[in-house]
Scaffold this active site. Structure first.
Site, mmCIF file in Angstrom:
data_model
loop_
_atom_site.group_PDB
_atom_site.id
_atom_site.type_symbol
_atom_site.label_atom_id
_atom_site.label_comp_id
_atom_site.label_asym_id
_atom_site.label_seq_id
_atom_site.Cartn_x
_atom_site.Cartn_y
_atom_site.Cartn_z
ATOM 1 C CG HIS A 1 46.803 51.347 42.233
ATOM 2 N ND1 HIS A 1 46.837 49.872 41.311
ATOM 3 C CD2 HIS A 1 45.779 51.600 42.990
ATOM 4 C CE1 HIS A 1 45.284 49.253 42.246
ATOM 5 N NE2 HIS A 1 44.649 50.361 43.034
ATOM 6 C CG ASP B 1 42.788 51.845 50.152
ATOM 7 O OD1 ASP B 1 42.674 52.342 48.932
ATOM 8 O OD2 ASP B 1 42.655 50.468 50.295
HETATM 9 C C1 HEM Z 1 43.014 53.351 43.926
HETATM 10 C C2 HEM Z 1 45.961 51.960 47.151
HETATM 11 C C3 HEM Z 1 45.072 47.103 45.010
HETATM 12 C C4 HEM Z 1 41.122 48.837 42.558
HETATM 13 C C5 HEM Z 1 43.647 53.428 44.697
HETATM 14 C C6 HEM Z 1 44.331 54.223 45.615
HETATM 15 C C7 HEM Z 1 44.884 53.453 46.552
HETATM 16 C C8 HEM Z 1 45.209 52.115 46.271
HETATM 17 C C9 HEM Z 1 46.888 54.172 47.380
HETATM 18 C C10 HEM Z 1 44.009 55.765 45.766
HETATM 19 C C11 HEM Z 1 43.413 55.848 46.081
HETATM 20 C C12 HEM Z 1 41.859 56.261 46.363
HETATM 21 O O1 HEM Z 1 41.336 56.410 45.048
HETATM 22 O O2 HEM Z 1 41.373 55.219 46.615
HETATM 23 C C13 HEM Z 1 45.889 50.273 46.537
HETATM 24 C C14 HEM Z 1 46.861 49.019 46.917
HETATM 25 C C15 HEM Z 1 45.918 47.694 46.348
HETATM 26 C C16 HEM Z 1 45.585 47.965 45.319
HETATM 27 C C17 HEM Z 1 47.592 48.719 47.925
HETATM 28 C C18 HEM Z 1 46.921 46.461 46.754
HETATM 29 C C19 HEM Z 1 47.695 46.158 47.718
HETATM 30 C C20 HEM Z 1 43.533 46.884 43.963
HETATM 31 C C21 HEM Z 1 43.311 46.416 43.091
HETATM 32 C C22 HEM Z 1 41.963 46.802 42.472
HETATM 33 C C23 HEM Z 1 42.133 48.084 42.499
HETATM 34 C C24 HEM Z 1 43.294 44.977 42.912
HETATM 35 C C25 HEM Z 1 41.381 46.477 41.133
HETATM 36 C C26 HEM Z 1 41.261 45.347 40.476
HETATM 37 C C27 HEM Z 1 41.219 50.827 42.721
HETATM 38 C C28 HEM Z 1 40.302 51.700 41.973
HETATM 39 C C29 HEM Z 1 40.536 53.031 42.616
HETATM 40 C C30 HEM Z 1 41.791 52.650 43.469
HETATM 41 C C31 HEM Z 1 38.983 51.320 41.649
HETATM 42 C C32 HEM Z 1 39.686 54.335 42.354
HETATM 43 C C33 HEM Z 1 41.371 54.851 41.002
HETATM 44 C C34 HEM Z 1 39.880 56.442 40.133
HETATM 45 O O3 HEM Z 1 39.226 56.076 39.888
HETATM 46 O O4 HEM Z 1 41.121 57.389 40.770
HETATM 47 N N1 HEM Z 1 43.882 51.862 45.246
HETATM 48 N N2 HEM Z 1 44.523 49.588 45.494
HETATM 49 N N3 HEM Z 1 43.090 48.120 43.750
HETATM 50 N N4 HEM Z 1 42.415 51.306 43.585
HETATM 51 FE FE1 HEM Z 1 43.651 50.601 44.626
#
Ligand code: HEM
Length: 298
Positions: free
Chosen positions: A214, A144
């Site tokens: 996601h 993450d």
């Molecule tokens: C990307 C996990 C909730 C916004 C990611 C990634 C993972 C992850 C594994 C891919 C690796 C990375 O780029 O960091 C989670 C989990 C969540 C969660 C387990 C909740 C349990 C959220 C929420 C938001 C969010 C609520 C925004 C409202 C983002 C964004 C990215 C991302 C902006 C990067 C996307 C990109 O530009 O490729 N998240 N996330 N995430 N997440 Fe989450």
């Protein structure tokens, strides 16, 4: 430019504390204590050179409005999202204290110091201790933070309001998610990767990112430009009790949060984020973290 609160721009250290509070008494005493937080942090850092303790203090909209300092543009309350099995509650809060450090004990110690003289003026609604897990993985075992802005310039550009009365300030979004890991672990790795949109061992974006994954939901472009936020989320919890991700992010505008949330919870095109089959938000709130100068002027 005005000074951002010290926690916001550096990369998150291994331990965090997220405290959402409700004002229940003398708001003047509470504000004064909030203004002392960074001095308390400096004192601890000078006694414990390895602490790398940093804080940010942020305020909910209703509480901020009561201070009569004007409202930052587009400062809204978090609204509940979704329907059926996939929902996000709005749980609010007047004050958010966010701590980050290299030591769990010092986060606890600082909160005790912070609360003790104002205990009668505040009620803690949620107190969650986060910790870095493995090589910066969420408890789903996926990395993450891969696409989080990395350089100081990039983080400043994304997180901080650039001009006007609230320059140096930042909007904060917070949601505590409780994971259902037994259900998650029933999927094989390929199926999990389709839910996230990246590979599991090394976090490489899939060639064909599924629209309801996601990454497919939150990697959003507007006029050719990717919407960015600065995430400070960390895993939290115990094996026998609730555990999951304390999602927290900073941004110069609430717009980016709103668009991502609407996309995740099916409000944009009816598709919901497949990750939400395995994790449920139990809190949700927006706050505003003013610059150090504005905080001191309250
Ligand atoms: C990307 C996990 C909730 C916004 C990611 C990634 C993972 C992850 C594994 C891919 C690796 C990375 O780029 O960091 C989670 C989990 C969540 C969660 C387990 C909740 C349990 C959220 C929420 C938001 C969010 C609520 C925004 C409202 C983002 C964004 C990215 C991302 C902006 C990067 C996307 C990109 O530009 O490729 N998240 N996330 N995430 N997440 Fe989450």
């Amino acid at each position: 430019m005005a000074t951002a609160q010290p926690l916001i721009l550096p990369e998150a250290g291994p331990f965090a504390l997220y405290v959402v509070m409700k004002a229940t008494g003398d708001n003047k005493a509470l504000i004064e204590r909030c203004q002392q937080v960074h001095t308390l942090v400096d004192e601890i850092n000078s006694q414990q050179p390895d602490a790398e303790l940093r804080a940010s203090i942020a305020f909910g909209k209703t509480f901020w409005a009561s201070l009569e300092k004007g409202l930052p543009a587009d400062f809204d309350d978090f609204e509940a999202l979704g329907e059926g099995q996939v929902t996000a509650p709005a749980t609010g809060g007047d004050v958010l204290l966010h701590l980050n450090s290299s030591r769990h004990d010092l986060n606890f110690y600082l909160l005790r110091q912070f609360i003790s003289p104002i205990a009668e003026h505040v009620e803690i609604m949620d107190e969650t201790y986060g910790f870095k897990y493995l090589d910066s993985r969420d408890m789903t075992d996926f990395v993450d933070g891969t696409e989080n802005p990395k350089t100081l310039e990039a983080r400043q550009d994304v997180a901080l309001i650039k001009e006007g009365d609230f320059a140096g300030g930042s909007f904060v979004m917070l949601q505590r998610f409780v994971h259902n890991l037994p259900a998650w672990n029933r999927l094989n790795i390929q199926a999990q990767e389709k839910v996230v949109g990246r590979t599991k061992p090394d976090s490489i974006e899939l060639e064909d990112v599924p629209a309801a994954s996601h990454v497919g939901r939150v990697d959003i472009k507007e006029e050719g430009k990717g919407l960015k936020i600065v995430r400070h989320s960390l895993p939290y919890g115990s094996v026998s009790g609730d555990h999951g991700l304390l999602f927290i992010a900073y941004c110069h505008t609430q717009h980016n949060f709103k668009v991502m949330l609407e996309s995740m919870y099916g409000h944009t095109d009816g598709k919901t984020d497949q990750l939400l089959r395995f994790t449920t938000a139990v809190t949700g709130a927006y706050f505003f973290a003013p610059s150090v100068e504005v905080l001191n002027s309250l």
